[in-house]
Write an enzyme that holds these catalytic residues in place. Structure first.
Site, mmCIF file in Angstrom:
data_model
loop_
_atom_site.group_PDB
_atom_site.id
_atom_site.type_symbol
_atom_site.label_atom_id
_atom_site.label_comp_id
_atom_site.label_asym_id
_atom_site.label_seq_id
_atom_site.Cartn_x
_atom_site.Cartn_y
_atom_site.Cartn_z
ATOM 1 N N ASP A 126 -2.307 -1.525 10.459
ATOM 2 C CA ASP A 126 -2.836 -1.679 9.177
ATOM 3 C C ASP A 126 -3.338 -2.963 8.651
ATOM 4 O O ASP A 126 -3.902 -3.173 7.546
ATOM 5 C CB ASP A 126 -1.252 -1.412 8.366
ATOM 6 C CG ASP A 126 -0.814 -0.116 8.470
ATOM 7 O OD1 ASP A 126 -1.739 0.853 8.732
ATOM 8 O OD2 ASP A 126 0.212 0.293 8.040
ATOM 9 N N LYS A 179 0.885 -1.133 0.131
ATOM 10 C CA LYS A 179 -0.123 0.045 0.053
ATOM 11 C C LYS A 179 1.019 1.391 0.102
ATOM 12 O O LYS A 179 1.983 1.168 0.232
ATOM 13 C CB LYS A 179 -0.852 -0.020 1.407
ATOM 14 C CG LYS A 179 -0.246 -0.044 2.593
ATOM 15 C CD LYS A 179 0.184 1.626 3.027
ATOM 16 C CE LYS A 179 0.803 1.659 4.469
ATOM 17 N NZ LYS A 179 1.495 2.718 4.652
ATOM 18 N N GLY A 209 4.685 -6.269 6.019
ATOM 19 C CA GLY A 209 4.649 -7.349 7.036
ATOM 20 C C GLY A 209 3.259 -7.345 7.449
ATOM 21 O O GLY A 209 2.544 -8.296 7.554
ATOM 22 N N SER A 210 2.330 -6.149 7.496
ATOM 23 C CA SER A 210 0.654 -6.078 7.574
ATOM 24 C C SER A 210 0.055 -6.961 6.497
ATOM 25 O O SER A 210 -0.984 -7.537 6.759
ATOM 26 C CB SER A 210 0.217 -5.110 7.789
ATOM 27 O OG SER A 210 0.897 -4.324 9.082
ATOM 28 N N ALA A 254 10.452 -2.698 6.077
ATOM 29 C CA ALA A 254 10.708 -1.688 6.638
ATOM 30 C C ALA A 254 10.701 -0.075 5.652
ATOM 31 O O ALA A 254 11.541 0.495 5.797
ATOM 32 C CB ALA A 254 12.266 -1.518 7.528
ATOM 33 N N GLY A 271 7.508 1.476 4.826
ATOM 34 C CA GLY A 271 6.253 2.239 4.959
ATOM 35 C C GLY A 271 5.238 1.825 3.871
ATOM 36 O O GLY A 271 4.330 2.590 3.454
ATOM 37 N N MET A 272 5.286 0.313 3.492
ATOM 38 C CA MET A 272 4.238 -0.042 2.538
ATOM 39 C C MET A 272 3.587 -1.149 3.125
ATOM 40 O O MET A 272 2.996 -1.812 2.302
ATOM 41 C CB MET A 272 5.135 -0.498 1.132
ATOM 42 C CG MET A 272 5.885 0.788 0.377
ATOM 43 S SD MET A 272 6.722 0.298 -0.926
ATOM 44 C CE MET A 272 5.291 0.215 -1.798
ATOM 45 N N ALA A 273 3.653 -1.435 4.401
ATOM 46 C CA ALA A 273 2.717 -2.209 5.062
ATOM 47 C C ALA A 273 2.938 -3.847 4.790
ATOM 48 O O ALA A 273 2.194 -4.744 4.653
ATOM 49 C CB ALA A 273 1.255 -2.199 4.889
ATOM 50 N N PRO A 331 9.498 -4.085 -0.264
ATOM 51 C CA PRO A 331 10.796 -3.725 0.408
ATOM 52 C C PRO A 331 10.322 -3.575 1.807
ATOM 53 O O PRO A 331 9.154 -3.606 2.315
ATOM 54 C CB PRO A 331 11.185 -2.094 -0.054
ATOM 55 C CG PRO A 331 10.302 -2.237 -1.440
ATOM 56 C CD PRO A 331 9.088 -3.015 -1.446
#
Length: 284
Positions: free
Chosen positions: A135, A11, A101-102, A95, A97-99, A93
């Site tokens: 998220d 995201k 892991g979430s 860590a 800012g693109m969620a 990528p």
């Protein structure tokens, strides 16, 4: 069915505002989230018991601190004593800012639901997912959505009008927790107009979305990592109608209206080395 393959979409935040810090340490946010075509792939297989995770991502933990493991454990605890083997092909990528892991956690929850025929509603999965991360409910929903509360109160919006999205992550990593801890929520001078952005999406106006883009977390991440601002500027020089840091960073995305200019910008970024991970995609 003994195995199931599922895509986990990244995201970007078209707009991200923080209203205040809550007593529990979370922050009240108001933001518009957008799924993009860049995605991880997860293969889930039935097992007699336990949770087993493998991945092609060097250095990525596959233990209990991984959100994938936590998602699988949540599903086991709430819905049955089944086992699961999970393989993650990592493209988003880390860590960034693109969620990443979430969205992997969300995919595991949806995948287990499908693989074992549990029949759990999407809304129930979203309610469960917030205990893993703020998220995760959005990543279960996907698409274009207004997120409020700590990110768990979601209102679907019409899709982003057709455009081309250039993604560029410099060779640094950022901790979302650290960024929020250093954010002066009361001292933010300029807030993005999230309501006008939502209205522009409802009207199908890309220009209205572009005019409202903003991310208050840049006030923390950009001073610590000035390369983020250089990437934003370079994207606009190469034809992006606007550019912004996604989430807590350090990834920057630029929105292009012409595919050929976006492709040319992709090539230039790969040549110039401002970012070590660069992708061209669209909204989903």
């Amino acid at each position: 069915m003994n195995d199931y393959r599922i895509k986990a979409y990244a995201k970007v935040n078209l707009g991200l505002d923080v209203l205040r810090r809550l007593e529990n340490g979370y922050h009240q946010v108001k933001m518009i989230m957008q799924s993009i075509g860049l995605h991880d792939e997860l293969t889930l297989e039935k097992a007699q018991s336990g949770i087993s995770i493998t991945t092609d991502a060097a250095g990525l933990s596959t233990g209990e601190d991984n959100l994938i493991w936590r998602a699988a454990k949540l599903m086991q605890d709430k819905y049955g004593a089944f086992g699961i083997r999970i393989h993650l092909c990592k493209n988003i990528p880390i860590a960034a800012g693109m969620a990443g892991g979430s969205t992997d956690a969300a995919a595991v929850m949806k995948g287990i639901n499908h693989l074992y025929g549990l029949g759990i509603s999407l809304s129930r999965l979203m309610e469960d997912g917030v205990s893993i991360g703020a998220d995760v409910p959005y990543c279960i929903l996907g698409g274009t959505a207004l997120a409020e509360g700590i990110g768990e109160r979601l209102t679907p919006l019409p899709p982003l009008p057709l455009c081309h999205i250039l993604i560029a992550k410099p060779d640094i990593s950022v901790s979302t927790k650290d960024v929020y801890q250093h954010l002066d929520a009361e001292g933010i001078q300029s807030h993005p107009d999230i309501d006008s952005m939502a209205a522009a999406l409802r009207a199908g106006r890309l220009d209205g979305v572009l005019n409202c883009m903003g991310n208050v977390l840049e006030t923390v991440t950009v001073p610590a990592h000035p390369v983020i601002d250089r990437i934003k500027i370079r994207m606009r020089e190469l034809g992006a109608a606007n550019s912004l840091m996604s989430g807590s960073g350090p990834t920057v995305f630029g929105i292009f209206q012409e595919e050929d200019r976006a492709q040319a910008a992709l090539n230039r970024f790969r040549q110039e080395g401002l970012a070590n991970q660069v992708y061209l995609t669209t909204s989903v």
